[in-house]
Design an enzyme around this catalytic site. Structure first.
Site, mmCIF file in Angstrom:
data_model
loop_
_atom_site.group_PDB
_atom_site.id
_atom_site.type_symbol
_atom_site.label_atom_id
_atom_site.label_comp_id
_atom_site.label_asym_id
_atom_site.label_seq_id
_atom_site.Cartn_x
_atom_site.Cartn_y
_atom_site.Cartn_z
ATOM 1 N N MET A 1 0.833 -1.210 0.000
ATOM 2 C CA MET A 1 0.000 0.000 0.000
ATOM 3 C C MET A 1 0.872 1.267 0.000
ATOM 4 O O MET A 1 0.543 2.264 0.638
ATOM 5 C CB MET A 1 -0.929 -0.016 1.206
ATOM 6 C CG MET A 1 -1.824 -1.250 1.302
ATOM 7 S SD MET A 1 -2.947 -1.441 -0.082
ATOM 8 C CE MET A 1 -4.105 -0.133 0.249
ATOM 9 N N GLN A 53 5.990 -0.796 8.768
ATOM 10 C CA GLN A 53 6.534 -1.744 7.798
ATOM 11 C C GLN A 53 7.732 -1.121 7.104
ATOM 12 O O GLN A 53 7.647 -0.019 6.570
ATOM 13 C CB GLN A 53 5.480 -2.131 6.764
ATOM 14 C CG GLN A 53 5.980 -3.224 5.822
ATOM 15 C CD GLN A 53 4.927 -3.677 4.843
ATOM 16 O OE1 GLN A 53 4.830 -3.108 3.754
ATOM 17 N NE2 GLN A 53 4.138 -4.676 5.217
ATOM 18 N N CYS A 83 6.860 -7.166 -1.563
ATOM 19 C CA CYS A 83 6.532 -6.130 -2.536
ATOM 20 C C CYS A 83 7.325 -6.344 -3.822
ATOM 21 O O CYS A 83 8.555 -6.500 -3.780
ATOM 22 C CB CYS A 83 6.835 -4.753 -1.965
ATOM 23 S SG CYS A 83 6.413 -3.404 -3.096
ATOM 24 N N LYS A 123 6.463 -10.037 6.407
ATOM 25 C CA LYS A 123 5.415 -10.190 5.402
ATOM 26 C C LYS A 123 6.065 -10.721 4.133
ATOM 27 O O LYS A 123 7.090 -10.197 3.694
ATOM 28 C CB LYS A 123 4.711 -8.870 5.119
ATOM 29 C CG LYS A 123 3.503 -8.997 4.189
ATOM 30 C CD LYS A 123 2.750 -7.671 4.094
ATOM 31 C CE LYS A 123 1.453 -7.840 3.316
ATOM 32 N NZ LYS A 123 1.685 -8.032 1.866
ATOM 33 N N HIS A 155 1.088 -13.164 1.887
ATOM 34 C CA HIS A 155 0.275 -12.842 0.722
ATOM 35 C C HIS A 155 0.250 -14.101 -0.140
ATOM 36 O O HIS A 155 1.280 -14.517 -0.661
ATOM 37 C CB HIS A 155 0.885 -11.667 -0.032
ATOM 38 C CG HIS A 155 0.045 -11.185 -1.170
ATOM 39 N ND1 HIS A 155 0.025 -9.870 -1.570
ATOM 40 C CD2 HIS A 155 -0.808 -11.816 -2.005
ATOM 41 C CE1 HIS A 155 -0.798 -9.725 -2.596
ATOM 42 N NE2 HIS A 155 -1.315 -10.908 -2.885
ATOM 43 N N GLY A 196 -4.161 -11.177 0.919
ATOM 44 C CA GLY A 196 -4.285 -11.324 -0.521
ATOM 45 C C GLY A 196 -5.690 -11.670 -0.971
ATOM 46 O O GLY A 196 -6.185 -12.753 -0.682
ATOM 47 N N GLY A 197 -6.344 -10.740 -1.653
ATOM 48 C CA GLY A 197 -7.618 -11.022 -2.287
ATOM 49 C C GLY A 197 -8.801 -11.200 -1.363
ATOM 50 O O GLY A 197 -9.845 -11.686 -1.811
ATOM 51 N N ARG A 218 -6.423 -3.775 -0.168
ATOM 52 C CA ARG A 218 -7.244 -2.991 -1.083
ATOM 53 C C ARG A 218 -8.703 -2.926 -0.644
ATOM 54 O O ARG A 218 -9.367 -1.895 -0.815
ATOM 55 C CB ARG A 218 -7.151 -3.570 -2.492
ATOM 56 C CG ARG A 218 -5.862 -3.187 -3.209
ATOM 57 C CD ARG A 218 -5.758 -3.873 -4.546
ATOM 58 N NE ARG A 218 -5.567 -5.310 -4.401
ATOM 59 C CZ ARG A 218 -5.781 -6.204 -5.362
ATOM 60 N NH1 ARG A 218 -6.233 -5.794 -6.535
ATOM 61 N NH2 ARG A 218 -5.555 -7.483 -5.156
#
Length: 318
Positions: A1, A53, A83, A123, A155, A196-197, A218
């Site tokens: 993000m 982070q 990332c 992460k 993720h 994730g998702g 998101r």
């Protein structure tokens, strides 16, 4: 993000949920060590629990960044190994580190030595490019866990560093929740958080049956109203947060920041999705998108936008 979950975004999200753990955008260790720390990693006491982070691959620098974060009061310092952005690849950190778990372990050890009382966490993705995700994920976690690190936010997609853009990396690689669930089942002593998702709170609560936590990215940003249901749905509080009460709290925050010279758009840009699916939402977004960027925009622009929704809902209920 990156470039999204700044301190204004976190202040807004805290108005919606009092108990969800908030994460900063990823900040490079070089920026923390040499940049404007207050601008980059400053936060308000109301944001707790809050995690910093960081992105980096040099153990000494990561240790120093963790020390700075801990002294600033963060509850957690998280090392990003997932990332896939071009900036991250050029710096040889982020998802690239999935292929160098020994280096990650060294970074985590340095962070543990310097991070005070802050929890030190990782992460990651399930793999990179053509890696076998079963071997990649399990081997990575096992090596890093030898440091004593207990918390892994996974993720559940591969990161394709060759051939996919960062945006495509968020959607095209298929999700594999089952593999992450296998990791949790075979490493029950570790805290495994799924990322994730995850589109909504219903899916999040379903996945909490087999994971220790879920991370929303998101979905929380694009439809932030779901955060108003977190305290009641996940943390057991009797009622979810009223959206307009949360907005009133954030309005006070915005007034205070406006008096300090913060531009209105810097704060309202995080709120465009708050009324998604409700009457007046499209006109609300248009009003803020067109008027908040103006140099002279004040709190009245926001009040007008909210009034659009209130009026639309009143008409719909009539």
């Amino acid at each position: 993000m990156m470039d999204w979950t700044d301190r204004h975004c976190r202040a807004f999200h805290r108005c919606l949920s009092q108990h969800a753990r908030l994460y900063t955008e990823m900040v490079t260790v070089a920026a923390i060590l040499h940049g404007d720390q207050e601008r980059l990693i400053g936060f308000a006491p109301e944001e707790h629990p809050v995690a910093l982070q960081i992105g980096g691959s040099d153990p000494e620098a990561c240790g120093k960044a963790a020390s700075i974060g801990a002294k600033a009061g963060y509850d957690e310092i998280n090392l990003n190994c997932g990332c896939p952005s071009d900036r991250v690849q050029s710096g040889a950190f982020g998802a690239c580190l999935m292929r160098d778990p020994a280096r990650v372990a060294d970074c985590i050890s340095a962070m543990q030595d310097n991070g005070g009382e802050a929890a030190i966490t990782v992460k990651c993705r399930i793999g990179v490019d053509d890696d076998d995700p079963q071997k990649s994920l399990f081997g990575f976690v096992d090596t890093v866990a030898e440091t004593g690190c207990q918390v892994f936010i996974v993720h559940a997609r591969k990161a394709w560093l060759k051939g996919l853009s960062p945006k495509e990396n968020r959607d095209i690689p298929p999700l594999d929740y089952h593999l992450v669930a296998e990791l949790k089942a075979e490493r029950p002593d570790l805290t495994i958080v799924l990322n994730g998702g995850i589109p909504n709170l219903d899916v999040a609560m379903r996945e909490l049956a087999r994971f220790d936590g879920v991370m929303l990215g998101r979905a929380a940003y694009q439809t932030p109203a779901i955060l108003a249901e977190v305290d009641s749905g996940i943390f057991g509080h009797p009622a979810h947060r009223d959206i307009f009460d949360a907005i009133a709290a954030y309005r006070l925050y915005m007034q205070n920041r406006l008096s300090e010279g913060v531009r209105l758009q810097a704060m309202t840009r995080h709120m465009l999705g708050i009324f998604a699916g409700r009457p007046g939402a499209r006109l609300y977004r248009r009003h803020l998108s067109e008027k908040a960027p103006r140099k002279d925009a004040d709190i009245s622009v926001f009040d007008e936008a909210v009034s659009i929704v209130r009026d639309a809902e009143a008409r719909a209920a009539a």
